[in-house]
Design a protein around this motif. Structure first.
Motif, PDB file in Angstrom:
ATOM      1  N   GLY A 185      -4.966   4.496  -3.806  1.00 57.26           N
ATOM      2  CA  GLY A 185      -4.263   5.643  -4.374  1.00 57.26           C
ATOM      3  C   GLY A 185      -4.035   6.785  -3.396  1.00 57.26           C
ATOM      4  O   GLY A 185      -3.373   6.635  -2.391  1.00 57.26           O
ATOM      5  N   PHE A 240       0.785  -3.967   2.033  1.00 59.54           N
ATOM      6  CA  PHE A 240       2.228  -3.728   2.066  1.00 59.54           C
ATOM      7  C   PHE A 240       2.654  -3.007   0.804  1.00 59.54           C
ATOM      8  O   PHE A 240       2.476  -3.515  -0.302  1.00 59.54           O
ATOM      9  CB  PHE A 240       2.983  -5.050   2.202  1.00 59.54           C
ATOM     10  N   VAL A 241       3.183  -1.807   0.979  1.00 61.31           N
ATOM     11  CA  VAL A 241       3.648  -1.044  -0.180  1.00 61.31           C
ATOM     12  C   VAL A 241       5.088  -0.615   0.048  1.00 61.31           C
ATOM     13  O   VAL A 241       5.544  -0.502   1.181  1.00 61.31           O
ATOM     14  CB  VAL A 241       2.781   0.224  -0.419  1.00 61.31           C
ATOM     15  N   ARG A 242       5.757  -0.365  -1.055  1.00 63.14           N
ATOM     16  CA  ARG A 242       7.118   0.139  -0.983  1.00 63.14           C
ATOM     17  C   ARG A 242       7.086   1.652  -0.750  1.00 63.14           C
ATOM     18  O   ARG A 242       7.936   2.207  -0.082  1.00 63.14           O
ATOM     19  CB  ARG A 242       7.778  -0.135  -2.319  1.00 63.14           C
ATOM     20  N   ARG A 243       6.045   2.246  -1.343  1.00 64.85           N
ATOM     21  CA  ARG A 243       5.945   3.699  -1.322  1.00 64.85           C
ATOM     22  C   ARG A 243       4.478   4.034  -1.362  1.00 64.85           C
ATOM     23  O   ARG A 243       3.679   3.325  -1.977  1.00 64.85           O
ATOM     24  CB  ARG A 243       6.648   4.217  -2.587  1.00 64.85           C
ATOM     25  N   ALA A 244       4.103   5.100  -0.678  1.00 66.57           N
ATOM     26  CA  ALA A 244       2.699   5.508  -0.648  1.00 66.57           C
ATOM     27  C   ALA A 244       2.156   5.592  -2.062  1.00 66.57           C
ATOM     28  O   ALA A 244       2.910   5.809  -2.993  1.00 66.57           O
ATOM     29  CB  ALA A 244       2.589   6.880   0.008  1.00 66.57           C
ATOM     30  N   ASN A 245       0.858   5.423  -2.214  1.00 68.17           N
ATOM     31  CA  ASN A 245       0.269   5.632  -3.530  1.00 68.17           C
ATOM     32  C   ASN A 245       0.444   4.409  -4.428  1.00 68.17           C
ATOM     33  O   ASN A 245      -0.113   4.328  -5.503  1.00 68.17           O
ATOM     34  CB  ASN A 245       0.951   6.858  -4.179  1.00 68.17           C
ATOM     35  N   TRP A 296       0.192   0.347  -5.620  1.00 69.10           N
ATOM     36  CA  TRP A 296      -0.639  -0.832  -5.403  1.00 69.10           C
ATOM     37  C   TRP A 296       0.105  -1.742  -4.420  1.00 69.10           C
ATOM     38  O   TRP A 296       1.311  -1.642  -4.251  1.00 69.10           O
ATOM     39  CB  TRP A 296      -0.836  -1.582  -6.734  1.00 69.10           C
TER      40      TRP A 296
END
Lengths: 764, 269, 159
Positions: free
Chosen positions: B102, B185-190, B192
């Motif tokens: 998070g 690997f995330v699309r956007r910070a914060n 899952w």
């Protein structure tokens, strides 16, 4: 020493930083004591007939005062679309017969306490007869499933004649390329969701606190939908936590809050959750665009066609008419000998589309700038060079385009050159070439966008753009300004004070700005379309100047002098007899006997056209498709800059939203019309880690349309940044054969585009 | 957006918490940091009628070394885990994993026990525990039983934690100086992880490649048989049936698993 | 249930429902409305306050969980009418426009600087990934945090 053009800190800030803004949910007012809380049960299905709404169980829940269905509100006027649209696309404030999108209200529950509402809502039992959902542009236009049966079609409006395109438009072109591209649906998502509070007086008037972008428009909307005269509605505008085009007028929920207050004879309040905001506040953009561009191999663009399908969502709101603005700006900043644009607006079983920062103009630039890059790729020319060859040369006299827009002033080539220099464009291309030669897995992309946009439009030929302002000087040396604009973060209190301070010599922090209360300011155009400074600010300046003239007469009488012999010393805020500084009278003292107040209306000759160029630099991980935004460099020329601090803030915000649309944000529905991005966990709202600090270059090409020389800056950033970032991502992969990637350029979309070209290579 | 009504008890001790669990059965849920449970309750995806707060029990906090293991109190917040000198020295993958959860505010509240009990297959700590080959101490009426990570995650948001048990502590092997890799690997910070990979000591764990955090067994076997990282990583998605959502379809997830595994094996974090 | 909290230095006792979220306790019971509710999923950070000196999202803390503890809100930062250094920096750098995210952003910044008094730009952006802003594009917020750090706000906040 002029205060205009200086970085004045906001007078608004101390309050916001310490006790916090007072937004509608925060309002404490004795008129709202004992308010009940309003909740909306919303449809979980995209398209269905409502068979029954059973509120009996909800009525038994703790704290429930009442529950209402569409049948209870049946005597409210129907919501009719404006005359340009299919007149059968009417609807009720609270539907009784059918629902047309997930999130549409179907019942109202009213409780004593806020926490009781959700408990009670769960007990409302709605029986739906689901209908097939029309979710995408193509099937909407098929008309197999109709949202409004009486309309006989899902086409709400047509702009131009989509079936009578000029088949010879591209005859002289050596090269023609065409592509269907998506300008995807996004959520405005201001940090403050919608809210409302209402109470009726003994006099039959309703007082309503509603976050909005123009109290007078909200007053009109609320009055119309309640079947009242505008004078019977008193709108008070608390602090507004962002709007971005989605808080104009009055929404059905606002009408229902007022209706409940009248029905129950007590004040009523409502605050929406973020889920409600993401499904029931209007969305933005949602155009499917077919661009066709042709020209000569020497880089000259000869012809351009733009065909649009505008998704209006389930209801006719502002979005349905935005193609009008997109079409108006079809040729953008370029000299294109032959161009045509047509559009259809269709209804679908999705959230209605409204205005969203740029409202129709970002769509035009995004299409055109994609087309320019497609053309550049087709002829193998550098995209900056293609633009330079086609941009309109500098003009200082208004230039009328074939689409009817009258551009006031512009120097598009200079903007392009300036941004390329600021970006170090040649070095960037060099670095890109080096990475490609090395076969780096992380590709560098450089994207461009040149744009011009229309601000301060007014309501058309009959009503030229205008705004009113009232300036009053008080005997104690303070002053009050009334404005018809409606700030929600733009800093008008500071900016208007600067303008008046310049004329009156009263310090900025001695001004109080009032707006958004229709009893105080009955007329006004609100804040949107980047109109406020050029119209509202000009009006403030004009009012202050007129006030000086009124004061001059009083001063002359005081000083027993000829008005013509008096000089107003701004530094001392006093009139003095020319050549005799001791014979003076302070401005404020002239307010002692009679109020010293002037109301004026500033009328502009027409809309203004700010312009600019953006360069975006991205890195694309060719293994995962992930895009990282490294730099955005912009020129946003909106004429004279009154307060660089505020102007930069507007540019930053616009750039971030524009970039977000290009590579991160999207509203997604499944095939049944269920929203899949209805929370901030699912909707990829831009965070601080996704954007860099921005690089702003300065350019000021004044307009002649107002004495300040200002155009509108609020939306410019979002208009330039979207295509610049999208073009950068595609540019990063152009050496791998990628010609286009739809927005947002999510990792999966990028990866699929790479795979597709890889597959093409393998089958070739 | 607000939970359904419930009763709340602050447990005085772990034994007291167990008593309460016993008394209320499946109507009760344990509450530590509440940053897995409360978001679910606010969306009314969980509606326990009793919350038993164990967040402030001293017995469930603390980080210590015990022989060749680190023992971490279940109610240890992610931020404390992430900044612990001991964990950063002896099990840096775990400290790093906790630092990815998070955002800072969430890390100040969310606990390792809560995260493991919640068992979101896309979460950081379940994947980390699986990669480390750690285990959990489950406290019940009859004392403590230890369950290894490989056996703990039994299904989609399900664990072998019984209704009348609580996670008391988490154990991980001490491996000071050992290389490890972590890819989220995330699309956007914060967010899952769209896909996550944690690798240490020949073990490779995957997040969001199935209904539970998974071991990439085929890739591990290849490594054990002497394959290089790139070669082994090609097998990372074998035997996985990842879900599809707005971020990624099955093919893309599998592709990410392979790429991220190679990176976890070669880029020592 | 009865709870006793110290809010902005003042101890108070209140009777609350177990499910009362800390953010609503602060807003509706204490009358401190600077913290705002901006989402449903613990995403946006507009509700950020300090709980025992560390930043938390008060929408995801039950008031009863904070029983016996200390809460600091944006209203409790300034002393003697002066702006706290972080608040002053936000004003100086125009790090707020509509102001809705601002109290949460300020409290998150206070929390960030107390743990990392001299962050890099990247650390600032990552430190604020739990705080959404729609107006500023984050550019001036980052400048404000760096300016506050420069002014030694971290050392002060950590005290």
């Amino acid at each position: 020493m002029s205060i205009l053009g200086t970085r004045v800190l906001r007078t608004e800030d101390p309050r916001f930083l310490t006790s916090g803004g007072v937004y509608t949910e925060d309002v404490v007012d004795e008129r709202l004591d004992g308010a009940c809380h309003v909740f909306f049960v919303r449809s979980p299905v995209a398209h269905a007939r409502i068979l029954s709404v059973d509120v009996s169980a909800a009525l038994e829940a703790p704290g429930v005062i009442a529950a209402f269905t569409g049948a209870d509100l049946a005597d409210l006027p129907l919501v009719k679309p404006s005359p340009m649209f299919n007149p059968q696309m009417t609807r009720s404030v609270l539907p009784a017969d059918k629902v047309r999108y997930v999130g549409e209200p179907v019942a109202v529950v009213v409780t004593e306490q806020a926490y009781q509402g959700e408990d009670a809502m769960e007990l409302v039992d709605v029986d739906y007869d689901p209908l097939p959902a029309v979710v995408d542009f193509g099937s909407a236009a098929d008309n197999e499933v109709l949202l409004y049966e009486e309309a006989g079609t899902n086409v709400a409006a047509t702009f131009g004649d989509p079936d009578a395109l000029d088949e010879h438009l591209f005859d002289e072109c050596e090269v023609v390329t065409t592509r269907t591209i998506l300008n995807q649906r996004v959520a405005p998502a201001p940090m403050e969701s919608r809210a409302g509070a209402a109470v009726w007086g003994e006099d039959g008037r309703v007082t309503a606190w509603i976050p909005n972008q123009g109290a007078q428009g909200t007053q009109g909307g609320l009055a119309r939908l309640l079947g009242l005269k505008p004078e019977q509605v008193h709108i008070i505008t608390p602090d507004v936590g962002g709007a971005f085009g989605a808080k104009f007028g009055a929404d059905p929920e606002h009408v229902m809050v007022a209706w409940v207050a009248r029905q129950l004879g007590r004040p009523a309040r409502w605050t929406e959750t973020r889920y409600e905001n993401l499904v029931a506040m209007t969305h933005g953009r949602a155009q499917l665009q077919t661009v066709t561009i042709g020209g000569r191999r020497d880089g000259t663009v000869l012809a351009y066609r733009l065909e649009i399908i505008q998704d209006s969502g389930a209801h006719i709101r502002i979005g349905a008419m935005l193609p009008f603005l997109t079409i108006l700006m079809t040729p953008g900043p370029y000299e294109i000998p032959r161009a045509e644009a047509v559009a259809r607006s269709v209804v679908t079983n999705t959230t209605p589309i409204g205005a969203y920062r740029g409202a129709g103009r970002p769509e035009a630039s995004a299409a055109l700038e994609r087309a320019m890059d497609l053309f550049a790729a087709e002829i193998g020319m550098d995209p900056a060079e293609v633009r330079r060859r086609n941009l309109l040369p500098k003009f200082t006299e208004p230039h009328r385009t074939k689409f009817g827009a009258l551009y006031d002033t512009g120097d598009y080539v200079a903007a392009l050159d300036k941004v390329l220099a600021a970006a170090g464009y040649d070095e960037l291309r060099k670095e890109q070439a080096e990475r490609r030669a090395r076969g780096d897995a992380v590709a560098l992309g450089i994207g461009l966008a040149s744009y011009v946009e229309i601000t301060g439009m007014g309501d058309g030929e009959e009503q030229p753009p205008q705004e009113n302002a009232t300036v009053e000087v008080h005997p104690d040396g303070t002053a009050t300004i009334l404005t018809g604009t409606s700030p929600h973060g733009q800093g008008h209190a500071t900016a208007w004070a600067m303008l008046a301070s310049e004329e009156l010599g009263i310090p900025v922090d001695k001004f109080t700005l009032k707006w958004g209360d229709t009893d105080l300011v009955p007329e006004g155009g609100g804040t949107g379309g980047s109109r406020s400074l050029q119209h509202g600010g000009s009006a403030v300046r004009q009012a202050a100047q007129e006030l000086i003239e009124v004061a001059r007469e009083r001063a002359a009488s005081e000083l027993e002098a000829n008005p013509a012999d008096l000089r107003f010393d701004v530094g001392r805020s006093a009139f003095e007899v020319a050549g005799d500084p001791d014979a003076s009278v302070p401005l404020a003292s002239l307010a002692e006997e009679d109020r010293l107040v002037v109301r004026t209306v500033f009328t502009a000759p027409g809309a203004t056209f700010p312009f600019g160029s953006h360069v975006a630099v991205v890195e694309v991980d060719t293994e995962t498709g992930k895009v990282v935004l490294r730099r955005i460099i912009t020129v946003d020329d909106a004429g004279f800059v009154l307060n660089p601090l505020l102007a930069e803030g507007q540019r930053h915000g616009g750039i971030a939203q524009g970039a977000a649309q290009a590579f991160i944000e999207e509203v997604v529905y499944d095939a049944d019309g269920n929203p899949l991005t209805a929370s901030f966990a699912d909707y990829p709202f831009l965070s601080a880690t996704e954007v860099p600090s921005f690089e702003l270059a300065e350019m000021q090409t004044l307009t002649t349309y107002n004495p300040l020389g200002v155009k509108g800056i609020g939306e410019a950033g979002s208009i330039g940044a979207t295509p610049a970032v999208q073009n950068a991502v595609i540019d990063a992969l152009s050496h791998l054969g990628v010609r286009h990637i739809d927005m947002p350029t999510s990792p999966q979309r990028v990866w699929r585009a790479l795979n597709a070209t890889q597959a093409e290579k393998e089958t070739a | 957006m607000i939970p359904a009504p419930f009763d709340y008890v602050a447990a005085q001790s772990p034994a007291h918490a167990l008593d309460l669990l016993d008394r209320h059965g499946d109507e009760a849920k344990l509450l530590a940091g509440g940053h897995s449970l409360l978001p679910m309750m606010k969306l009314r995806l969980a509606t326990p009628s009793v919350l038993i707060d164990i967040g402030r029990l001293a017995e469930l906090t603390g980080i210590r070394a015990e022989g060749d293991e680190l023992v971490i109190g279940a109610a240890t917040p992610h931020a404390v885990l992430a900044s612990s000198e001991l964990v950063r020295a002896d099990a840096p993958l775990l400290a790093h994993s906790a630092a990815q959860v998070g955002d800072p505010q969430i890390r100040h509240r969310g606990t390792i026990g809560g995260s493991l009990a919640h068992a979101d297959p896309a979460a950081d700590l379940p994947m980390a525990l699986l990669a480390l080959g750690g285990s959990v101490d489950l406290l019940g009426r009859d004392g403590t039983r230890n369950v290894v990570a490989d056996d703990f995650f039994t299904g989609f948001f399900e664990t072998s934690l019984a209704e009348d048990e609580l996670i008391a502590a988490v154990r991980v092997p001490r491996r000071p100086g050992q290389g490890w890799g972590y890819q989220k690997f995330v699309r956007r910070a914060n967010d899952w992880a769209v896909v996550g990979v944690a690798a240490v000591d020949g073990r490779i764990a995957l997040a969001n490649m199935g209904s539970v955090p998974l071991r990439a067994h085929a890739a591990e076997r290849a490594l054990a048989e002497g394959a290089g990282p790139a070669e082994a990583a090609e097998l990372a998605a074998d035997d996985t049936e990842p879900s599809e959502d707005v971020h990624a379809d099955r093919d893309y997830r599998r592709h990410l698993a392979r790429v991220l595994t190679r990176r976890a094996l070669t880029r020592r974090t | 249930m009865q709870v006793e909290l110290t809010v902005n230095g003042r101890r108070r006792t209140d009777e609350v429902e177990p499910r009362l979220l800390l953010v609503h306790y602060l807003r509706e019971v204490c009358g401190l409305r600077a913290a705002n509710v901006g989402c449903d999923t613990t995403s946006c950070g507009a509700c950020t306050v300090l709980l025992n000196g560390t930043s938390v999202k008060s929408c995801t803390v039950l008031t009863v969980q904070a029983n016996g503890q200390q809460v600091t809100t944006a209203e409790g930062l300034a002393s003697n009418g002066d702006l706290h250094p972080v608040q002053a920096a936000f004003r100086q750098e125009h790090g707020l426009q509509c102001g809705f995210c601002t109290p949460g952003m300020v409290m998150a910044t206070v929390g960030l600087l107390s743990e990392n008094p001299h962050p890099t730009e990247t650390e600032v952006r990552e430190g604020l990934e739990g705080n959404f802003c729609r107006c500023t594009g984050y550019h001036n917020i980052v400048r404000a945090v760096l300016a506050a750090a420069e002014a030694g706000a971290g050392a002060e906040a950590g005290a």
